[in-house]
Design an enzyme around this catalytic site. Sequence first.
Site, mmCIF file in Angstrom:
data_model
loop_
_atom_site.group_PDB
_atom_site.id
_atom_site.type_symbol
_atom_site.label_atom_id
_atom_site.label_comp_id
_atom_site.label_asym_id
_atom_site.label_seq_id
_atom_site.Cartn_x
_atom_site.Cartn_y
_atom_site.Cartn_z
ATOM 1 N N GLY A 21 0.824 -1.213 0.000
ATOM 2 C CA GLY A 21 0.000 0.000 0.000
ATOM 3 C C GLY A 21 0.853 1.256 0.000
ATOM 4 C CB THR A 24 -2.368 5.597 -2.006
ATOM 5 O OG1 THR A 24 -2.732 4.455 -1.231
ATOM 6 C CG2 THR A 24 -2.461 5.280 -3.492
ATOM 7 C CG LEU A 26 -1.943 6.975 6.631
ATOM 8 C CD1 LEU A 26 -2.556 6.300 7.859
ATOM 9 C CD2 LEU A 26 -1.501 8.387 6.973
ATOM 10 C CG ASP A 73 -4.612 -9.206 -4.691
ATOM 11 O OD1 ASP A 73 -4.647 -9.166 -3.436
ATOM 12 O OD2 ASP A 73 -5.641 -9.225 -5.390
ATOM 13 N NE ARG A 75 -7.548 -9.298 -2.701
ATOM 14 C CZ ARG A 75 -8.500 -8.668 -3.383
ATOM 15 N NH1 ARG A 75 -9.738 -8.665 -2.922
ATOM 16 N NH2 ARG A 75 -8.226 -8.043 -4.503
ATOM 17 C CG PHE A 105 -16.849 -0.700 1.979
ATOM 18 C CD1 PHE A 105 -17.985 -1.269 2.543
ATOM 19 C CD2 PHE A 105 -16.068 -1.493 1.154
ATOM 20 C CE1 PHE A 105 -18.328 -2.593 2.287
ATOM 21 C CE2 PHE A 105 -16.409 -2.828 0.899
ATOM 22 C CZ PHE A 105 -17.547 -3.373 1.469
ATOM 23 C CE1 TYR A 155 -11.662 -0.823 12.418
ATOM 24 C CE2 TYR A 155 -12.134 1.533 12.334
ATOM 25 C CZ TYR A 155 -11.828 0.337 11.690
ATOM 26 O OH TYR A 155 -11.696 0.301 10.328
ATOM 27 C CE LYS A 170 -6.691 -2.010 9.415
ATOM 28 N NZ LYS A 170 -5.412 -1.794 8.724
ATOM 29 N N PRO A 198 -7.783 9.110 13.247
ATOM 30 C CG PRO A 198 -9.615 10.522 13.481
ATOM 31 C CD PRO A 198 -8.688 9.656 14.254
HETATM 32 C C1 HXC Z 1 -21.204 -2.627 0.385
HETATM 33 C C2 HXC Z 1 -19.474 -3.110 -1.088
HETATM 34 C C3 HXC Z 1 -19.113 -1.739 -1.128
HETATM 35 C C4 HXC Z 1 -19.883 -0.812 -0.335
HETATM 36 C C5 HXC Z 1 -17.763 -2.862 -2.416
HETATM 37 N N1 HXC Z 1 -18.615 -3.742 -1.895
HETATM 38 N N2 HXC Z 1 -18.032 -1.627 -1.945
HETATM 39 N N3 HXC Z 1 -20.508 -3.549 -0.346
HETATM 40 N N4 HXC Z 1 -20.911 -1.305 0.399
HETATM 41 N N5 HXC Z 1 -19.587 0.480 -0.286
HETATM 42 C C6 HXC Z 1 -18.663 -5.186 -2.178
HETATM 43 C C7 HXC Z 1 -18.847 -5.466 -3.670
HETATM 44 O O1 HXC Z 1 -20.199 -5.356 -4.069
HETATM 45 C C8 HXC Z 1 -18.310 -6.883 -3.768
HETATM 46 O O2 HXC Z 1 -19.204 -7.839 -3.281
HETATM 47 C C9 HXC Z 1 -17.155 -6.869 -2.753
HETATM 48 O O3 HXC Z 1 -17.405 -5.791 -1.851
HETATM 49 C C10 HXC Z 1 -15.808 -6.649 -3.420
HETATM 50 O O4 HXC Z 1 -15.877 -5.450 -4.161
HETATM 51 P P1 HXC Z 1 -14.946 -5.191 -5.425
HETATM 52 O O5 HXC Z 1 -15.164 -3.791 -5.863
HETATM 53 O O6 HXC Z 1 -15.125 -6.280 -6.439
HETATM 54 O O7 HXC Z 1 -13.488 -5.440 -4.773
HETATM 55 P P2 HXC Z 1 -12.099 -4.815 -5.083
HETATM 56 O O8 HXC Z 1 -12.037 -4.321 -6.499
HETATM 57 O O9 HXC Z 1 -11.083 -5.807 -4.630
HETATM 58 O O10 HXC Z 1 -12.030 -3.515 -4.131
HETATM 59 C C11 HXC Z 1 -11.879 -3.653 -2.773
HETATM 60 C C12 HXC Z 1 -12.556 -2.489 -2.003
HETATM 61 C C13 HXC Z 1 -12.125 -1.124 -2.585
HETATM 62 C C14 HXC Z 1 -12.192 -2.639 -0.534
HETATM 63 C C15 HXC Z 1 -14.072 -2.623 -2.137
HETATM 64 O O11 HXC Z 1 -12.750 -0.065 -1.861
HETATM 65 C C16 HXC Z 1 -10.644 -0.931 -2.540
HETATM 66 O O12 HXC Z 1 -9.931 -1.278 -3.489
HETATM 67 N N6 HXC Z 1 -10.075 -0.397 -1.419
HETATM 68 C C17 HXC Z 1 -8.647 -0.220 -1.229
HETATM 69 C C18 HXC Z 1 -8.317 1.022 -0.485
HETATM 70 C C19 HXC Z 1 -9.087 1.246 0.812
HETATM 71 O O13 HXC Z 1 -10.119 0.614 1.046
HETATM 72 N N7 HXC Z 1 -8.607 2.206 1.592
HETATM 73 C C20 HXC Z 1 -9.208 2.568 2.847
HETATM 74 C C21 HXC Z 1 -8.397 2.102 3.979
HETATM 75 S S1 HXC Z 1 -8.889 3.087 5.321
HETATM 76 P P3 HXC Z 1 -20.167 -8.690 -4.308
HETATM 77 O O14 HXC Z 1 -20.908 -9.638 -3.421
HETATM 78 O O15 HXC Z 1 -21.059 -7.684 -4.988
HETATM 79 O O16 HXC Z 1 -19.244 -9.387 -5.272
HETATM 80 C C22 HXC Z 1 -8.809 2.245 6.746
HETATM 81 C C23 HXC Z 1 -8.937 3.168 7.929
HETATM 82 C C24 HXC Z 1 -9.311 2.518 9.209
HETATM 83 O O17 HXC Z 1 -8.668 1.059 6.780
HETATM 84 C C25 HXC Z 1 -9.490 3.441 10.378
HETATM 85 C C26 HXC Z 1 -9.945 4.838 10.231
HETATM 86 C C27 HXC Z 1 -9.986 5.630 11.510
HETATM 87 P P1 NAP Z 2 -5.164 4.049 1.258
HETATM 88 O O1 NAP Z 2 -4.376 5.179 0.711
HETATM 89 O O2 NAP Z 2 -6.437 3.677 0.583
HETATM 90 O O3 NAP Z 2 -4.194 2.797 1.348
HETATM 91 C C1 NAP Z 2 -4.572 1.491 1.129
HETATM 92 C C2 NAP Z 2 -3.595 0.877 0.154
HETATM 93 O O4 NAP Z 2 -3.811 -0.533 0.123
HETATM 94 C C3 NAP Z 2 -3.736 1.370 -1.278
HETATM 95 O O5 NAP Z 2 -2.482 1.818 -1.727
HETATM 96 C C4 NAP Z 2 -4.156 0.141 -2.077
HETATM 97 O O6 NAP Z 2 -3.555 0.130 -3.374
HETATM 98 C C5 NAP Z 2 -3.609 -0.975 -1.199
HETATM 99 N N1 NAP Z 2 -4.320 -2.237 -1.386
HETATM 100 C C6 NAP Z 2 -5.651 -2.460 -1.277
HETATM 101 N N2 NAP Z 2 -5.938 -3.744 -1.541
HETATM 102 C C7 NAP Z 2 -4.760 -4.345 -1.816
HETATM 103 C C8 NAP Z 2 -4.396 -5.671 -2.171
HETATM 104 N N3 NAP Z 2 -5.309 -6.641 -2.281
HETATM 105 N N4 NAP Z 2 -3.092 -5.960 -2.388
HETATM 106 C C9 NAP Z 2 -2.146 -4.989 -2.272
HETATM 107 N N5 NAP Z 2 -2.438 -3.706 -1.939
HETATM 108 C C10 NAP Z 2 -3.729 -3.398 -1.715
HETATM 109 O O7 NAP Z 2 -5.554 4.313 2.791
HETATM 110 P P2 NAP Z 2 -4.718 4.862 4.044
HETATM 111 O O8 NAP Z 2 -5.637 5.730 4.802
HETATM 112 O O9 NAP Z 2 -3.392 5.366 3.636
HETATM 113 O O10 NAP Z 2 -4.529 3.526 4.896
HETATM 114 C C11 NAP Z 2 -3.237 2.957 5.089
HETATM 115 C C12 NAP Z 2 -3.266 2.056 6.302
HETATM 116 O O11 NAP Z 2 -3.533 2.824 7.461
HETATM 117 C C13 NAP Z 2 -4.348 0.989 6.262
HETATM 118 O O12 NAP Z 2 -3.861 -0.202 6.853
HETATM 119 C C14 NAP Z 2 -5.433 1.581 7.102
HETATM 120 O O13 NAP Z 2 -6.293 0.606 7.658
HETATM 121 C C15 NAP Z 2 -4.614 2.267 8.158
HETATM 122 N N6 NAP Z 2 -5.303 3.335 8.886
HETATM 123 C C16 NAP Z 2 -5.623 4.493 8.254
HETATM 124 C C17 NAP Z 2 -6.232 5.500 8.980
HETATM 125 C C18 NAP Z 2 -6.592 6.822 8.370
HETATM 126 O O14 NAP Z 2 -7.223 7.642 9.041
HETATM 127 N N7 NAP Z 2 -6.215 7.105 7.155
HETATM 128 C C19 NAP Z 2 -6.546 5.297 10.324
HETATM 129 C C20 NAP Z 2 -6.197 4.097 10.921
HETATM 130 C C21 NAP Z 2 -5.568 3.121 10.190
HETATM 131 P P3 NAP Z 2 -4.250 -0.591 -4.642
HETATM 132 O O15 NAP Z 2 -5.688 -0.227 -4.633
HETATM 133 O O16 NAP Z 2 -3.465 -0.072 -5.798
HETATM 134 O O17 NAP Z 2 -4.015 -2.049 -4.475
#
Ligand code: HXC
Ligand code: NAP
Length: 293
Positions: A21, A24, A26, A73, A75, A105, A155, A170, A198
């Site tokens: 990751g 992008t 952090l 990936d 996974r 999400f 959390y 987590k 955050p």
């Molecule tokens: C309900 C959803 C959804 C939504 C996707 N899905 N978005 N369900 N509400 N908003 C469902 C889809 O319908 C699908 O299920 C399944 O999830 C997989 O979705 P895909 O889009 O096919 O998966 P993928 O392309 O692998 O994308 C994964 C993703 C996407 C998690 C959905 O958002 C992503 O790529 N995220 C990476 C970056 C990220 O999430 N960053 C945030 C980290 S912040 P079905 O059944 O329809 O097939 C963080 C902070 C924590 O962790 C703490 C903060 C304080």
């Molecule tokens: P982010 O920019 O969305 O980072 C998530 C990264 O994970 C993306 O670069 C994404 O790249 C990568 N990723 C997602 N699925 C992947 C996969 N299957 N294989 C490899 N890479 C994958 O979000 P962020 O806020 O910087 O979060 C970074 C970390 O901090 C996360 O662990 C998050 O839970 C944690 N965190 C964030 C916050 C906050 O407030 N921002 C708070 C607490 C904890 P691709 O989509 O290109 O794969």
Amino acid sequence: MKELLMLPKDSFLNKTYIVTGGATGLGKSMTEALLLLGANVVIASRKEDKLIKACDELSSKTNSSSISFAICDVRKYDEIERLILTSIERHGSIDGVINSAAGNFITPTEMLSPNGFDTIVDIVLRGSYNMSLALGKYWISKKIKGNILNIVTTYAESGSGFVVPSATAKAGVVALTKSLASEWGKYGIRTNAVAPGPFPTDGAWDRLMPKEVRSLYSVEDRIPLKRVGKHEELANLATYLLSDYSAYVTGAVFTIDGGEYNFGAGEFNFLNSLSIDMWQQIEKTIRTNTKSS
Ligand code: HXC
Ligand code: NAP
């Protein structure tokens, strides 16, 4: 960021780190700090365009040619193995990893499909244990004192509604961190975690704070220090934990959240907003009550 880093220049000279990751948010900021402190970094995630952009941006920003990328990936165990081999081919060895890749999400749990749940748990938990397992095998066979840093969140401890797959995963990563610290300490391998509150990033804000949610509350009001985190603050903690300055730290989870977690938990912290006038009135009432009781 350079002038904001606390570790001495060249702290990571001749060291190599993988940051999942790392293109992008952090992960990118922690990569920038590692580069500025002299490390070689291989950033890894799924989307090539983002990886190329981050490499270009960070190499010119840090004046370092020690960044490269690999599509991976997390996974998939075989892709992690390939990432490790590629990193060793490029740099000779690997000293540590930051598991920053995540998926998340907000949604009511009953609206999730099984695949929605799996997707988050697979990225966060499976991704972290895939990396730990593959790197651990390599480090133990080569007698390398590796270092794993997992990025969790507050959390993971409390649990949280509306991000149940992420909270579940987590929490698993916290257990992984503490368990491996106990088991692999004898090999000199350290595993720690950082639990941020955050910190604004596009990835988190787009998925956790869409405009409909943002209008409901103020993030800053829930934080005693009245502000969100700065990326360099997290980068300083992360680089400390990867460095030899923290050589005696393993199995620890460090919260960095401006006090948000404790503020949310404390029974009477909601009284924080009362004025002195109100407190004077409250004192009178309590004194009257207690005289008659
Ligand atoms: C309900 C959803 C959804 C939504 C996707 N899905 N978005 N369900 N509400 N908003 C469902 C889809 O319908 C699908 O299920 C399944 O999830 C997989 O979705 P895909 O889009 O096919 O998966 P993928 O392309 O692998 O994308 C994964 C993703 C996407 C998690 C959905 O958002 C992503 O790529 N995220 C990476 C970056 C990220 O999430 N960053 C945030 C980290 S912040 P079905 O059944 O329809 O097939 C963080 C902070 C924590 O962790 C703490 C903060 C304080
Ligand atoms: P982010 O920019 O969305 O980072 C998530 C990264 O994970 C993306 O670069 C994404 O790249 C990568 N990723 C997602 N699925 C992947 C996969 N299957 N294989 C490899 N890479 C994958 O979000 P962020 O806020 O910087 O979060 C970074 C970390 O901090 C996360 O662990 C998050 O839970 C944690 N965190 C964030 C916050 C906050 O407030 N921002 C708070 C607490 C904890 P691709 O989509 O290109 O794969």
